[in-house]
Design a protein around this motif. Structure first.
Motif, PDB file in Angstrom:
ATOM      1  N   UNK A  78      55.878  60.871  42.395  1.00 54.66           N
ATOM      2  CA  UNK A  78      57.124  60.718  41.798  1.00 54.66           C
ATOM      3  C   UNK A  78      57.750  59.444  42.344  1.00 54.66           C
ATOM      4  N   UNK A  79      57.394  58.335  42.042  1.00 54.99           N
ATOM      5  CA  UNK A  79      57.933  57.064  42.610  1.00 54.99           C
ATOM      6  C   UNK A  79      57.732  55.781  41.446  1.00 54.99           C
ATOM      7  N   UNK A  80      58.439  54.847  41.556  1.00 52.91           N
ATOM      8  CA  UNK A  80      58.274  53.934  40.679  1.00 52.91           C
ATOM      9  C   UNK A  80      56.832  53.310  40.869  1.00 52.91           C
ATOM     10  N   UNK A  81      56.125  53.272  39.545  1.00 49.23           N
ATOM     11  CA  UNK A  81      54.769  52.913  39.560  1.00 49.23           C
ATOM     12  C   UNK A  81      53.542  54.068  39.830  1.00 49.23           C
ATOM     13  N   UNK A  82      54.196  55.170  40.303  1.00 43.08           N
ATOM     14  CA  UNK A  82      53.031  56.232  40.142  1.00 43.08           C
ATOM     15  C   UNK A  82      52.200  56.402  38.820  1.00 43.08           C
ATOM     16  N   UNK A  83      53.042  56.542  37.859  1.00 38.94           N
ATOM     17  CA  UNK A  83      52.473  56.712  36.619  1.00 38.94           C
ATOM     18  C   UNK A  83      51.366  55.477  36.371  1.00 38.94           C
ATOM     19  N   UNK A  84      51.929  54.130  36.628  1.00 36.88           N
ATOM     20  CA  UNK A  84      51.318  53.017  36.173  1.00 36.88           C
ATOM     21  C   UNK A  84      49.897  52.839  36.940  1.00 36.88           C
ATOM     22  N   UNK A  85      50.124  53.435  38.319  1.00 36.75           N
ATOM     23  CA  UNK A  85      48.542  53.315  39.026  1.00 36.75           C
ATOM     24  C   UNK A  85      47.383  54.530  38.488  1.00 36.75           C
ATOM     25  N   UNK A  86      48.075  55.642  37.864  1.00 33.03           N
ATOM     26  CA  UNK A  86      46.790  56.545  37.251  1.00 33.03           C
ATOM     27  C   UNK A  86      46.397  55.458  35.773  1.00 33.03           C
ATOM     28  N   UNK A  87      47.384  55.165  35.190  1.00 32.58           N
ATOM     29  CA  UNK A  87      46.930  54.516  33.826  1.00 32.58           C
ATOM     30  C   UNK A  87      46.002  53.433  34.109  1.00 32.58           C
ATOM     31  N   UNK A  88      46.441  52.574  35.280  1.00 34.58           N
ATOM     32  CA  UNK A  88      45.641  51.278  35.520  1.00 34.58           C
ATOM     33  C   UNK A  88      44.133  51.703  35.896  1.00 34.58           C
ATOM     34  N   UNK A  89      43.992  52.941  36.595  1.00 30.96           N
ATOM     35  CA  UNK A  89      42.789  53.406  36.871  1.00 30.96           C
ATOM     36  C   UNK A  89      41.778  53.608  35.628  1.00 30.96           C
ATOM     37  N   UNK A  90      42.472  54.280  34.572  1.00 33.85           N
ATOM     38  CA  UNK A  90      41.812  54.473  33.178  1.00 33.85           C
ATOM     39  C   UNK A  90      41.523  53.367  32.435  1.00 33.85           C
ATOM     40  N   UNK A  91      42.650  52.688  32.262  1.00 38.21           N
ATOM     41  CA  UNK A  91      42.753  51.209  31.473  1.00 38.21           C
ATOM     42  C   UNK A  91      41.598  50.292  31.898  1.00 38.21           C
ATOM     43  N   UNK A  92      41.470  50.002  33.370  1.00 37.16           N
ATOM     44  CA  UNK A  92      40.423  48.997  33.788  1.00 37.16           C
ATOM     45  C   UNK A  92      39.373  49.222  33.588  1.00 37.16           C
ATOM     46  N   UNK A  93      39.011  50.707  33.184  1.00 35.31           N
ATOM     47  CA  UNK A  93      37.589  51.280  32.738  1.00 35.31           C
ATOM     48  C   UNK A  93      37.257  51.384  31.463  1.00 35.31           C
ATOM     49  N   UNK A  94      38.459  51.207  30.548  1.00 37.86           N
ATOM     50  CA  UNK A  94      38.168  51.240  29.136  1.00 37.86           C
ATOM     51  C   UNK A  94      38.487  52.524  28.720  1.00 37.86           C
ATOM     52  N   UNK A  95      39.279  53.175  29.258  1.00 41.45           N
ATOM     53  CA  UNK A  95      39.662  54.923  28.725  1.00 41.45           C
ATOM     54  C   UNK A  95      41.051  54.561  28.135  1.00 41.45           C
ATOM     55  N   UNK A  96      40.907  54.948  26.819  1.00 44.88           N
ATOM     56  CA  UNK A  96      42.393  54.774  26.178  1.00 44.88           C
ATOM     57  C   UNK A  96      43.028  56.117  26.194  1.00 44.88           C
ATOM     58  N   UNK A  97      44.262  56.309  26.343  1.00 46.25           N
ATOM     59  CA  UNK A  97      45.184  57.345  26.589  1.00 46.25           C
ATOM     60  C   UNK A  97      45.751  57.481  24.904  1.00 46.25           C
ATOM     61  N   UNK A  98      45.820  58.738  24.409  1.00 42.05           N
ATOM     62  CA  UNK A  98      46.138  58.812  23.006  1.00 42.05           C
ATOM     63  C   UNK A  98      47.688  59.323  23.395  1.00 42.05           C
ATOM     64  N   UNK A  99      48.039  60.280  24.278  1.00 44.27           N
ATOM     65  CA  UNK A  99      49.331  60.867  24.395  1.00 44.27           C
ATOM     66  C   UNK A  99      49.516  61.267  25.752  1.00 44.27           C
ATOM     67  N   UNK A 122      34.593  60.814  31.348  1.00 48.57           N
ATOM     68  CA  UNK A 122      34.628  59.714  32.284  1.00 48.57           C
ATOM     69  C   UNK A 122      35.687  59.427  32.919  1.00 48.57           C
ATOM     70  N   UNK A 123      36.984  59.879  32.249  1.00 46.28           N
ATOM     71  CA  UNK A 123      38.476  59.786  32.852  1.00 46.28           C
ATOM     72  C   UNK A 123      38.156  60.664  34.137  1.00 46.28           C
ATOM     73  N   UNK A 124      37.776  61.984  33.969  1.00 48.61           N
ATOM     74  CA  UNK A 124      37.760  62.818  35.130  1.00 48.61           C
ATOM     75  C   UNK A 124      36.986  62.239  36.152  1.00 48.61           C
ATOM     76  N   UNK A 125      35.886  61.875  35.869  1.00 47.47           N
ATOM     77  CA  UNK A 125      35.213  61.147  37.020  1.00 47.47           C
ATOM     78  C   UNK A 125      35.950  59.974  37.760  1.00 47.47           C
ATOM     79  N   UNK A 126      36.510  59.108  36.991  1.00 48.26           N
ATOM     80  CA  UNK A 126      37.327  57.982  37.506  1.00 48.26           C
ATOM     81  C   UNK A 126      38.346  58.507  38.319  1.00 48.26           C
ATOM     82  N   UNK A 127      39.145  59.248  37.758  1.00 45.08           N
ATOM     83  CA  UNK A 127      40.421  59.866  38.535  1.00 45.08           C
ATOM     84  C   UNK A 127      39.876  60.701  40.033  1.00 45.08           C
ATOM     85  N   UNK A 128      38.951  61.401  39.636  1.00 46.53           N
ATOM     86  CA  UNK A 128      38.506  62.017  41.019  1.00 46.53           C
ATOM     87  C   UNK A 128      38.052  60.896  42.066  1.00 46.53           C
TER      88      UNK A 128
END
Length: 141
Positions: A78-99, A122-128
């Motif tokens: 819960x800090x500025x950029x916390x969400x961005x870090x997770x989204x960057x992990x996904x989008x850098x590996x071509x995982x789209x977020x629907x919502x 794939x998202x689960x693997x990347x985030x893990x």
């Protein structure tokens, strides 16, 4: 690890959300998180509960159109950029977020976010691999 989310189609009329919550109250179902996306005529209510399959059955028996969908729930700083870090992990590996929606702040200074992604495995693997904590439906109990 996935979370089972219930999606409910609701007409956008006065009292329809109250009808929904009355069914849950009558059947002792506790909402853990909720998100509503609406248009002029209808809304899609997304809700996390501790027994999604049982709740879906209850809702169907009471005239609600409900489906169960797999989503990912992750713990984020819960800090500025916390969400961005997770989204960057996904989008850098071509995982789209629907919502995405937030559930609550934890006592450890983190929040739980719910993500609907196009490729759950794939998202689960990347985030893990990135060390992101994920939750299962059982964690909601």
């Amino acid at each position: 690890m996935y979370i089972k989310q219930i999606s409910v189609f609701l007409e956008n009329t006065t009292g329809r959300l109250t009808d929904f919550t009355a069914v849950l109250k009558k059947n002792n179902v506790d909402i853990r998180a909720m998100y509503v996306a609406d248009t002029t005529d209808f809304g899609i209510l997304r809700v996390l509960v501790d027994d999604p399959e049982g709740t879906k059955k209850i809702l169907s028996e009471n005239g609600f159109n409900a489906t169960v969908t797999d989503v990912i729930a992750v713990e984020v700083e819960d800090r500025p950029g916390g969400l961005h870090d997770v989204l960057e992990e996904l989008t850098s590996r071509n995982i789209g977020v629907e919502y995405i929606y937030s559930t609550l702040q934890l006592k450890n200074g983190k929040v739980v976010l719910v993500l609907k992604v196009r490729d759950l495995v794939k998202a689960q693997s990347i985030l893990s691999e990135a060390g992101v904590r994920m939750f299962a439906t059982e964690d909601l109990a």
